[in-house]
Design a protein around this motif. Structure first.
Motif: not given
Length: 166
Positions: A44-51, A53-64
């Motif tokens: 079936a479709l694989v869905v991200s847990s969000g982890e 994306e969370l890590t990516a945003l934490a590393g680059n919080p200025d990238e909206l």
């Protein structure tokens, strides 16, 4: 559930909001790291847990764009997991109290004369204002203002005792 603001996510990831903001970000991180079975591939479709994306945003919080990706991952996970949706909604209700700089304040005074304290700004805490009188200017005792004109040397009162002799 109210939509989660990508701007707020970005601000929290960037450390805005002081200790309250840090606690909100930590709580979101813990929520996202809860076990999620929607990410398992079973044809079936694989869905991200969000982890990720969370890590990516934490590393680059200025990238909206990264904040938008996290917001999307959270929305999809919430749509698939009712328990997560309730927990995320509770988190968002609490996180909205953290000031992240999203709103603006416009302070304006026009017309008239203000005879008391005028305070303009946003998010005042522990402020004490002591006002005198009922809207009338207070008389200031003579001699408490100091010199009103500089002397020719620029170093002291223009007249003996600070008063002009006529």
């Amino acid at each position: 559930m109210d939509p989660i603001s990508a701007t707020a996510l970005s601000a929290l990831a960037g450390g805005i909001g002081g200790e309250a903001g840090r606690q909100a970000w930590t709580a979101l991180s813990a929520l996202i790291r809860r076990p999620f079975r929607g990410g398992e591939a079973d044809g079936a479709l694989v869905v991200s847990s969000g982890e990720a994306e969370l890590t990516a945003l934490a590393g680059n919080p200025d990238e909206l764009e990264r904040a938008h990706q996290l917001r999307t991952a959270l929305a999809v996970r919430a749509a698939l997991d009712a328990e997560f949706r309730l927990a995320l909604d509770n988190w968002w209700q609490q996180a909205q109290s953290v000031r992240t700089g999203e709103s603006t304040v416009t302070n304006q005074i026009s017309g008239g004369t203000q005879y008391g304290p005028v305070v303009q700004g946003r998010d005042f805490n522990g402020l004490t204002i002591t006002a005198h009188g009922a809207g009338e200017p207070r008389a200031t005792p003579a001699g408490t203002h100091g010199p009103t004109r500089p002397d020719t040397e620029g170093s002291g009162p223009p007249y003996p005792g600070g008063r002009q002799e006529d």
